[in-house]
Design a protein around this motif. Structure first.
Motif, PDB file in Angstrom:
ATOM      1  N   GLU A  18     -44.012  44.863  45.854  1.00  0.00           N
ATOM      2  CA  GLU A  18     -44.245  44.214  46.802  1.00  0.00           C
ATOM      3  C   GLU A  18     -45.191  43.352  47.144  1.00  0.00           C
ATOM      4  O   GLU A  18     -44.558  41.914  47.372  1.00  0.00           O
ATOM      5  N   HIS A  21     -45.035  40.421  44.445  1.00  0.00           N
ATOM      6  CA  HIS A  21     -43.203  39.176  44.694  1.00  0.00           C
ATOM      7  C   HIS A  21     -44.512  38.750  45.494  1.00  0.00           C
ATOM      8  O   HIS A  21     -43.519  37.102  45.860  1.00  0.00           O
ATOM      9  N   GLU A  22     -45.051  38.849  46.918  1.00  0.00           N
ATOM     10  CA  GLU A  22     -45.330  38.179  47.501  1.00  0.00           C
ATOM     11  C   GLU A  22     -46.727  36.795  47.159  1.00  0.00           C
ATOM     12  O   GLU A  22     -46.638  36.281  47.292  1.00  0.00           O
ATOM     13  N   GLU A  24     -45.975  35.895  43.676  1.00  0.00           N
ATOM     14  CA  GLU A  24     -45.117  34.724  43.238  1.00  0.00           C
ATOM     15  C   GLU A  24     -44.454  33.816  44.527  1.00  0.00           C
ATOM     16  O   GLU A  24     -44.453  32.606  44.174  1.00  0.00           O
ATOM     17  N   HIS A 118     -40.546  37.761  37.796  1.00  0.00           N
ATOM     18  CA  HIS A 118     -40.303  38.032  39.141  1.00  0.00           C
ATOM     19  C   HIS A 118     -39.143  39.426  38.782  1.00  0.00           C
ATOM     20  O   HIS A 118     -38.720  40.026  38.760  1.00  0.00           O
ATOM     21  N   ALA A 120     -39.810  42.040  40.771  1.00  0.00           N
ATOM     22  CA  ALA A 120     -38.860  41.664  42.527  1.00  0.00           C
ATOM     23  C   ALA A 120     -37.175  42.199  42.179  1.00  0.00           C
ATOM     24  O   ALA A 120     -36.501  42.573  42.068  1.00  0.00           O
ATOM     25  N   GLU A 121     -37.216  40.835  41.406  1.00  0.00           N
ATOM     26  CA  GLU A 121     -35.678  40.266  41.065  1.00  0.00           C
ATOM     27  C   GLU A 121     -34.947  41.244  40.632  1.00  0.00           C
ATOM     28  O   GLU A 121     -34.132  40.583  40.014  1.00  0.00           O
TER      29      GLU A 121
END
Length: 136
Positions: A18, A21-22, A24, A118, A120-121
C-alpha cells in the motif's frame, strides 16, 4: 499478508504494498501536474504572440502609447515575480521537485520491491485471474 510466489515484491506485507502504491500514485499525479505546466507554458507563449501582434496593429493604427505599453511592460515581463518566465517555472519543477520525487520513488521501489513497478496492480491481477479460474 505476503503472497507466496517468486514474483519480485511478493514477500511484501500488505502495508508495504500500500505504501509503495501511494508513492507510485503520487508520482503519477505529479506527471499530470507536469503536463498541465507544459500546457501553461505553451498557452502563455501563445498569449504573448497575440500581444506581440496586437502591438504591431496598435502601432499601425496610430496608438503608439498602447503599443509601447505592450512592448515595454508586458512582453518582457515574467509570469512569476515579474522576472520568471513560464519556461523557468517548468524547468524548476522538472529539475528540482519532479526529479527529487522521481528519484525517491525509484529508490523506494528498489528497496521494497526489487525495482518492480505496480506491485499492487500485479497482486490484483493475480487475484482476479485466480478467481476467474475458480480458485479460492
Amino acid at each position: 499478508m505476503a503472497i507466496d510466489d517468486d514474483t519480485p515484491g511478493a514477500d511484501l506485507s500488505d502495508c508495504e504494498v500500500e505504501a509503495l502504491h501511494e508513492v507510485e500514485l503520487g508520482l503519477e499525479w505529479l506527471r499530470r501536474a507536469h503536463g498541465k505546466l507544459v500546457e501553461f507554458h505553451h498557452n502563455t507563449g501563445h498569449a504573448m504572440e497575440h500581444l506581440d501582434e496586437a502591438e504591431t496593429l496598435l502601432r499601425e493604427s496610430g496608438h503608439e502609447d498602447l503599443a509601447d505599453e505592450i512592448r515595454k511592460r508586458h512582453l518582457p515581463r515574467g509570469v512569476v515575480d515579474d522576472h520568471r518566465w513560464s519556461y523557468d517555472v517548468l524547468e524548476s519543477f522538472e529539475d528540482d521537485f519532479m526529479a527529487d520525487v522521481t528519484a525517491f520513488a525509484e529508490h523506494t521501489r528498489t528497496d521494497l520491491a526489487d525495482g518492480r513497478r505496480h506491485v499492487a496492480e500485479r497482486r490484483q491481477e493475480r487475484e482476479w485471474k485466480r478467481q476467474a479460474r475458480g480458485e479460492k
